[in-house]
Design a protein around this motif. Structure first.
Motif, PDB file in Angstrom:
ATOM      1  N   PRO A  15       0.708  -1.128  -0.056  1.00  0.00           N
ATOM      2  CA  PRO A  15       0.105  -0.104  -0.076  1.00  0.00           C
ATOM      3  C   PRO A  15       0.675   1.192   0.097  1.00  0.00           C
ATOM      4  O   PRO A  15       2.080   1.209   0.613  1.00  0.00           O
ATOM      5  CB  PRO A  15      -0.799   0.034   1.161  1.00  0.00           C
ATOM      6  CG  PRO A  15      -0.050  -0.974   2.149  1.00  0.00           C
ATOM      7  CD  PRO A  15       0.871  -1.860   1.355  1.00  0.00           C
ATOM      8  N   GLN A  16       0.300   2.255  -0.522  1.00  0.00           N
ATOM      9  CA  GLN A  16       1.097   3.521  -0.715  1.00  0.00           C
ATOM     10  C   GLN A  16       1.128   4.258   0.824  1.00  0.00           C
ATOM     11  O   GLN A  16       0.246   4.225   1.420  1.00  0.00           O
ATOM     12  CB  GLN A  16       0.475   4.387  -1.448  1.00  0.00           C
ATOM     13  CG  GLN A  16       0.642   3.971  -3.044  1.00  0.00           C
ATOM     14  CD  GLN A  16      -0.047   4.931  -3.988  1.00  0.00           C
ATOM     15  OE1 GLN A  16       0.573   5.776  -4.754  1.00  0.00           O
ATOM     16  NE2 GLN A  16      -1.355   4.867  -4.379  1.00  0.00           N
ATOM     17  N   ARG A  41     -10.065   0.077  -0.057  1.00  0.00           N
ATOM     18  CA  ARG A  41     -10.519  -0.387   1.078  1.00  0.00           C
ATOM     19  C   ARG A  41     -11.178   0.782   1.935  1.00  0.00           C
ATOM     20  O   ARG A  41     -10.907   2.005   1.639  1.00  0.00           O
ATOM     21  CB  ARG A  41      -9.611  -1.075   2.174  1.00  0.00           C
ATOM     22  CG  ARG A  41      -9.450  -2.738   1.353  1.00  0.00           C
ATOM     23  CD  ARG A  41      -8.054  -3.476   1.885  1.00  0.00           C
ATOM     24  NE  ARG A  41      -8.123  -3.402   3.454  1.00  0.00           N
ATOM     25  CZ  ARG A  41      -7.496  -4.308   4.010  1.00  0.00           C
ATOM     26  NH1 ARG A  41      -6.644  -5.198   3.239  1.00  0.00           N
ATOM     27  NH2 ARG A  41      -7.586  -4.417   5.244  1.00  0.00           N
ATOM     28  N   GLU A  42     -11.606   0.626   3.256  1.00  0.00           N
ATOM     29  CA  GLU A  42     -12.228   1.821   4.113  1.00  0.00           C
ATOM     30  C   GLU A  42     -10.931   2.716   4.389  1.00  0.00           C
ATOM     31  O   GLU A  42     -11.609   3.900   4.679  1.00  0.00           O
ATOM     32  CB  GLU A  42     -12.660   1.128   5.428  1.00  0.00           C
ATOM     33  CG  GLU A  42     -13.682   0.407   5.310  1.00  0.00           C
ATOM     34  CD  GLU A  42     -13.686  -1.094   5.519  1.00  0.00           C
ATOM     35  OE1 GLU A  42     -12.702  -1.403   6.535  1.00  0.00           O
ATOM     36  OE2 GLU A  42     -14.586  -1.982   5.373  1.00  0.00           O
ATOM     37  N   ASP A  43      -9.833   2.315   4.489  1.00  0.00           N
ATOM     38  CA  ASP A  43      -8.887   3.412   5.061  1.00  0.00           C
ATOM     39  C   ASP A  43      -8.482   4.157   3.478  1.00  0.00           C
ATOM     40  O   ASP A  43      -7.652   4.961   3.476  1.00  0.00           O
ATOM     41  CB  ASP A  43      -7.590   2.762   5.406  1.00  0.00           C
ATOM     42  CG  ASP A  43      -6.859   1.828   4.414  1.00  0.00           C
ATOM     43  OD1 ASP A  43      -7.385   1.448   3.479  1.00  0.00           O
ATOM     44  OD2 ASP A  43      -6.099   1.251   5.141  1.00  0.00           O
TER      45      ASP A  43
END
Length: 63
Positions: A15-16, A41-43
């Protein structure tokens, strides 16, 4: 499954992280379509799937 050099390199930056290398949305969508990334995703980030992690670590052949 064939990956472009750009797609293969992007696997190392997912993930970044803030301040990290930016992976274009287009590349992220292509990797998601190949089953190597999750949907957003939620984040707000995409993560590697199990298959994506195996490809990144070189444990799955991609002709």
């Amino acid at each position: 499954m064939e990956l472009t050099p750009e797609e293969r390199e992007a696997l190392y930056f997912i993930p970044q992280a803030p301040g990290g290398r930016i992976v274009s949305e287009d590349v992220q969508r292509r990797l998601e379509a190949k089953g190597l990334l999750t949907p957003v995703r939620e984040d707000g980030r995409r993560w590697l799937t199990m298959a994506g992690d195996l490809v990144r670590r070189g444990r799955r052949a991609t002709p």
